[in-house]
Design a protein around this motif. Structure first.
Motif, PDB file in Angstrom:
ATOM      1  N   GLN A 225       0.836  -1.200   0.000  1.00  0.00           N
ATOM      2  CA  GLN A 225       0.000   0.000   0.000  1.00  0.00           C
ATOM      3  C   GLN A 225       0.876   1.257   0.000  1.00  0.00           C
ATOM      4  O   GLN A 225       0.607   2.217  -0.729  1.00  0.00           O
ATOM      5  CB  GLN A 225      -0.918  -0.036   1.239  1.00  0.00           C
ATOM      6  CG  GLN A 225      -1.863   1.138   1.359  1.00  0.00           C
ATOM      7  CD  GLN A 225      -2.870   1.178   0.227  1.00  0.00           C
ATOM      8  OE1 GLN A 225      -3.290   0.146  -0.279  1.00  0.00           O
ATOM      9  NE2 GLN A 225      -3.233   2.384  -0.203  1.00  0.00           N
ATOM     10  N   ILE A 226       1.944   1.221   0.794  1.00  0.00           N
ATOM     11  CA  ILE A 226       2.866   2.365   0.841  1.00  0.00           C
ATOM     12  C   ILE A 226       3.488   2.585  -0.543  1.00  0.00           C
ATOM     13  O   ILE A 226       3.575   3.711  -1.029  1.00  0.00           O
ATOM     14  CB  ILE A 226       3.980   2.129   1.887  1.00  0.00           C
ATOM     15  CG1 ILE A 226       3.384   2.074   3.294  1.00  0.00           C
ATOM     16  CG2 ILE A 226       5.034   3.221   1.812  1.00  0.00           C
ATOM     17  CD1 ILE A 226       4.397   1.696   4.361  1.00  0.00           C
ATOM     18  N   TYR A 227       3.895   1.481  -1.168  1.00  0.00           N
ATOM     19  CA  TYR A 227       4.498   1.565  -2.498  1.00  0.00           C
ATOM     20  C   TYR A 227       3.524   2.210  -3.484  1.00  0.00           C
ATOM     21  O   TYR A 227       3.893   3.111  -4.248  1.00  0.00           O
ATOM     22  CB  TYR A 227       4.900   0.163  -2.961  1.00  0.00           C
ATOM     23  CG  TYR A 227       5.510   0.107  -4.334  1.00  0.00           C
ATOM     24  CD1 TYR A 227       6.792   0.592  -4.570  1.00  0.00           C
ATOM     25  CD2 TYR A 227       4.808  -0.448  -5.409  1.00  0.00           C
ATOM     26  CE1 TYR A 227       7.357   0.538  -5.826  1.00  0.00           C
ATOM     27  CE2 TYR A 227       5.365  -0.514  -6.667  1.00  0.00           C
ATOM     28  CZ  TYR A 227       6.642  -0.019  -6.878  1.00  0.00           C
ATOM     29  OH  TYR A 227       7.195  -0.077  -8.127  1.00  0.00           O
ATOM     30  N   ALA A 240       2.856  10.711   7.612  1.00  0.00           N
ATOM     31  CA  ALA A 240       2.264  10.169   8.840  1.00  0.00           C
ATOM     32  C   ALA A 240       2.468   8.662   8.908  1.00  0.00           C
ATOM     33  O   ALA A 240       2.834   8.113   9.957  1.00  0.00           O
ATOM     34  CB  ALA A 240       0.777  10.519   8.904  1.00  0.00           C
ATOM     35  N   VAL A 241       2.257   7.991   7.765  1.00  0.00           N
ATOM     36  CA  VAL A 241       2.501   6.546   7.710  1.00  0.00           C
ATOM     37  C   VAL A 241       3.949   6.262   8.097  1.00  0.00           C
ATOM     38  O   VAL A 241       4.228   5.390   8.928  1.00  0.00           O
ATOM     39  CB  VAL A 241       2.234   6.008   6.283  1.00  0.00           C
ATOM     40  CG1 VAL A 241       2.734   4.581   6.151  1.00  0.00           C
ATOM     41  CG2 VAL A 241       0.762   6.072   5.955  1.00  0.00           C
ATOM     42  N   ALA A 242       4.869   7.025   7.487  1.00  0.00           N
ATOM     43  CA  ALA A 242       6.299   6.818   7.729  1.00  0.00           C
ATOM     44  C   ALA A 242       6.633   6.956   9.203  1.00  0.00           C
ATOM     45  O   ALA A 242       7.363   6.145   9.764  1.00  0.00           O
ATOM     46  CB  ALA A 242       7.108   7.817   6.911  1.00  0.00           C
ATOM     47  N   THR A 243       6.061   7.987   9.828  1.00  0.00           N
ATOM     48  CA  THR A 243       6.364   8.223  11.243  1.00  0.00           C
ATOM     49  C   THR A 243       5.920   7.039  12.102  1.00  0.00           C
ATOM     50  O   THR A 243       6.663   6.568  12.965  1.00  0.00           O
ATOM     51  CB  THR A 243       5.656   9.509  11.721  1.00  0.00           C
ATOM     52  OG1 THR A 243       6.063  10.579  10.866  1.00  0.00           O
ATOM     53  CG2 THR A 243       6.017   9.844  13.148  1.00  0.00           C
ATOM     54  N   ILE A 244       4.718   6.539  11.819  1.00  0.00           N
ATOM     55  CA  ILE A 244       4.209   5.413  12.605  1.00  0.00           C
ATOM     56  C   ILE A 244       5.068   4.169  12.376  1.00  0.00           C
ATOM     57  O   ILE A 244       5.486   3.504  13.327  1.00  0.00           O
ATOM     58  CB  ILE A 244       2.729   5.126  12.231  1.00  0.00           C
ATOM     59  CG1 ILE A 244       1.861   6.320  12.638  1.00  0.00           C
ATOM     60  CG2 ILE A 244       2.244   3.860  12.918  1.00  0.00           C
ATOM     61  CD1 ILE A 244       0.448   6.251  12.096  1.00  0.00           C
TER      62      ILE A 244
ATOM     63  N   ILE B 112      10.142   3.419   2.893  1.00  0.00           N
ATOM     64  CA  ILE B 112       9.967   4.728   3.501  1.00  0.00           C
ATOM     65  C   ILE B 112      11.280   5.484   3.544  1.00  0.00           C
ATOM     66  O   ILE B 112      11.331   6.691   3.308  1.00  0.00           O
ATOM     67  CB  ILE B 112       9.327   4.572   4.897  1.00  0.00           C
ATOM     68  CG1 ILE B 112       7.847   4.267   4.693  1.00  0.00           C
ATOM     69  CG2 ILE B 112       9.499   5.818   5.736  1.00  0.00           C
ATOM     70  CD1 ILE B 112       7.094   3.993   5.932  1.00  0.00           C
ATOM     71  N   ARG B 113      12.369   4.743   3.785  1.00  0.00           N
ATOM     72  CA  ARG B 113      13.677   5.410   3.773  1.00  0.00           C
ATOM     73  C   ARG B 113      13.995   5.919   2.366  1.00  0.00           C
ATOM     74  O   ARG B 113      14.654   6.923   2.192  1.00  0.00           O
ATOM     75  CB  ARG B 113      14.759   4.459   4.280  1.00  0.00           C
ATOM     76  CG  ARG B 113      14.689   4.297   5.790  1.00  0.00           C
ATOM     77  CD  ARG B 113      15.845   3.502   6.301  1.00  0.00           C
ATOM     78  NE  ARG B 113      15.780   2.123   5.858  1.00  0.00           N
ATOM     79  CZ  ARG B 113      16.834   1.429   5.469  1.00  0.00           C
ATOM     80  NH1 ARG B 113      18.029   1.959   5.472  1.00  0.00           N
ATOM     81  NH2 ARG B 113      16.686   0.184   5.086  1.00  0.00           N
ATOM     82  N   THR B 114      13.525   5.187   1.357  1.00  0.00           N
ATOM     83  CA  THR B 114      13.732   5.636  -0.020  1.00  0.00           C
ATOM     84  C   THR B 114      12.849   6.847  -0.313  1.00  0.00           C
ATOM     85  O   THR B 114      13.283   7.826  -0.923  1.00  0.00           O
ATOM     86  CB  THR B 114      13.406   4.500  -1.007  1.00  0.00           C
ATOM     87  OG1 THR B 114      14.173   3.361  -0.637  1.00  0.00           O
ATOM     88  CG2 THR B 114      13.744   4.891  -2.426  1.00  0.00           C
ATOM     89  N   TYR B 115      11.614   6.774   0.168  1.00  0.00           N
ATOM     90  CA  TYR B 115      10.671   7.869  -0.042  1.00  0.00           C
ATOM     91  C   TYR B 115      11.196   9.180   0.555  1.00  0.00           C
ATOM     92  O   TYR B 115      10.996  10.264  -0.013  1.00  0.00           O
ATOM     93  CB  TYR B 115       9.312   7.498   0.576  1.00  0.00           C
ATOM     94  CG  TYR B 115       8.396   8.663   0.778  1.00  0.00           C
ATOM     95  CD1 TYR B 115       7.754   9.249  -0.312  1.00  0.00           C
ATOM     96  CD2 TYR B 115       8.174   9.189   2.042  1.00  0.00           C
ATOM     97  CE1 TYR B 115       6.919  10.337  -0.132  1.00  0.00           C
ATOM     98  CE2 TYR B 115       7.349  10.271   2.227  1.00  0.00           C
ATOM     99  CZ  TYR B 115       6.726  10.844   1.140  1.00  0.00           C
ATOM    100  OH  TYR B 115       5.915  11.921   1.325  1.00  0.00           O
TER     101      TYR B 115
END
Lengths: 265, 283
Positions: A225-227, A240-244, B112-115
């Protein structure tokens, strides 16, 4: 010595400054995402005030909730399987010097490129005409998790005095009682640490899940989903997703490291 | 005892045989078959996939991936060596926390690290914004969706491995050798070049192989930071499986990637082994 140390001093200062920059390089981008996730505008160009609205947007996003649920199922089940199997494997390998081929077999899932394992499993599952879904992701994730659990638990045996096992058996305890009362308490912190790491690896794993999830969105995991969100473009919700995600991973890894250190002290 | 040991090893062996050895063996076998008309597999023997992999188009992608991976290795070394050296110089009690701090990002989400680098490098991103605000540039720099961004992403992802490998090599050196060298009149730069660097070559080799293999097989970083314009080996394999639906050719490419990885790991093991042998002979 002191003269040499004095001469080396500026070098040492440069090295320490460099190390500081390396940590900045490693953590700076993560910190930027965390800060932005609380920015009302959500964009990196300007700070427009503190807000948690991106988090409430997330909580209302059914796609994300569904993906998180899928990921939790995959991570819990694959962790449970691999903690049991990986721990048994570690005990078996420590009982007697393992064959080099066995060592290689356990190291392989950790060094093989993700994409190779992903397509190998996809080809294999489709050869068996297996329907794909969460269960196939679980099977796949257990492959690398068994290897990781086994490796982490084996390090615990470095501090293990084997004579207490013999003493227990000499005193008339059976193999199972000895395992439960003697071996398990000693390796337990390692087992829990390994389980936490396995859970972290599984919940963050993207490529293998992507290939073994099959078509359809019912088995979309959180990283998938993130991708999709990232491919769609930079949206403040991802911050926000990243932080969690970062927060959860860091807590799990921190706990795992703490557990692993305790016995050494 | 034997039956006990089988009970312990059995489940793990079964799992890894069934879901690692067999699938990887299948990949090797698939490479010798033809692609079916509708994207499936036609079980007719052929070696055409291997000759096709040598086609200039694919050889070019391979060379490009190797060049990007090598650049990531060199930059990781330049960043990682002084960092690992500095950690190894710290008091013993501080070394472990510093290393854990280095490895921490590895355990978190790679996507996420890539993002994060998209946020930093894009045209309206943090770096361009800061440079424009400072008046250093007028037009935003093209930092994202190119080779530069891919290398930055790879170094960011894999420099922890490099530091870890280098640290384990550097921390094995006692201070005595360097002190002896300094006492004999060598300056610290000369001591580093003639003593420390050669003795830590195994760590350099191990870290380099790790970073190279992880980089050349990477799919996420070229896809997200390269903007999908640049194809690396990982993307090529991905495309063969999910877009072109030529599984036998994709399997051939995956097999070649694993073969290259094995070759590098073997070379590195032989290299470390021979150095250890030399040192024993000297002692």
């Amino acid at each position: 010595m002191s003269a040499a140390a004095q001469r080396a001093d500026p070098v040492r200062h440069w090295l320490q400054a460099h190390l500081g920059l390396v940590y900045l390089f490693l953590y700076g981008p993560i910190i930027v995402l965390i800060v932005l996730s609380f920015n009302r505008a959500g964009l990196p160009t300007a700070w427009t005030g503190f807000s948690t609205e991106w988090y409430s947007k997330l909580a209302a996003n059914a796609k994300i909730i569904n993906a998180v649920e899928n990921s939790l199922v995959v991570a819990f089940v694959s962790t449970a399987i691999s903690t049991v199997i990986g721990t048994l494997l570690a005990i078996g390998m420590e009982a007697r010097r393992p064959h080099p081929a066995l060592e290689a077999l356990v190291a392989a899932p950790m060094i093989i490129p993700d994409i190779v394992l992903a397509i190998a499993l996809l080809s294999f599952f489709s050869l068996l005409k297996m329907t794909l879904g969460l269960h196939s992701i679980i099977l796949a994730h257990a492959v690398f998790n068994i290897a990781f659990v086994c490796t982490v638990v084996r390090t615990r045996f470095k501090h293990f005095d084997r004579s207490i096992v013999e003493a227990s058996i000499d005193l008339g305890a059976g193999a199972f009682t000895t395992f439960r009362r003697v071996t398990l308490p000693v390796i337990a912190p390692g087992v829990i640490a390994a389980a936490l790491l396995a859970f972290t690896l599984s919940i963050d794993e993207f490529i293998i899940a992507y290939f073994t999830a099959g078509p359809g969105s019912s088995s979309t995991t959180f990283p998938m989903q993130i991708y999709a969100m990232i491919r769609f473009g930079v949206t403040p919700e991802i911050n926000a997703v990243a932080t969690i995600v970062m927060g959860v991973s860091f807590v799990l890894v921190f706990l795992s490291q703490r557990l692993n250190r305790e016995v050494e002290a | 005892m034997t039956s006990n040991r089988l009970l312990l090893l059995g489940p793990g062996l079964a799992w890894l045989t069934g879901l690692l050895i067999l699938p990887c063996g299948l990949i090797f076998v698939l490479g010798f078959f033809e692609r079916g008309v509708y994207g499936g597999i036609d079980y007719t023997f052929t070696t055409e996939n291997f000759s096709r992999a040598a086609d200039p188009l694919y050889a070019g992608i391979f060379l490009y991936s190797a060049r990007i991976a090598l650049t990531a290795v060199v930059i990781s070394l330049l960043i990682g060596y002084p960092a690992a050296y500095c950690i190894a110089q710290q008091p013993k009690s501080r070394q472990m926390p510093l290393l854990i701090l280095v490895m921490m990002p590895f355990w978190s989400n790679y996507l996420i690290r890539t993002y994060a680098w998209i946020v930093l490098l894009n045209r309206e991103g943090l770096i361009n914004g800061a440079l424009i605000n400072l008046g250093a540039i007028v037009e935003p720099l093209p930092l994202l969706y190119n080779d530069f961004a891919i290398v930055v992403g790879l170094v960011y992802g894999y420099v922890p491995f490099m530091i870890l490998a280098l640290y384990s090599s550097i921390s094995k050196l006692g201070p005595e050798l360097a002190e002896a060298s300094t006492d004999l009149g060598a300056d610290s730069w000369r001591t580093f070049l003639r003593i420390t660097l050669p003795l830590t070559l195994p760590g350099i080799a191990a870290g380099s192989v790790f970073v190279f293999v992880l980089s050349i097989g990477n799919f996420v970083t070229p896809d997200l930071l390269g903007g999908g314009k640049r194809t690396m080996l990982g993307n090529l394999i991905y495309d063969q499986f999910l877009t072109a639906r030529d599984w036998p050719f994709g399997a051939t490419l995956a097999f070649l990637l694993v073969a290259l990885m094995m070759l590098l790991l073997t070379l590195q093991a032989v290299f470390v082994h021979r150095r250890a042998g030399n040192e024993e002979a000297r002692a």
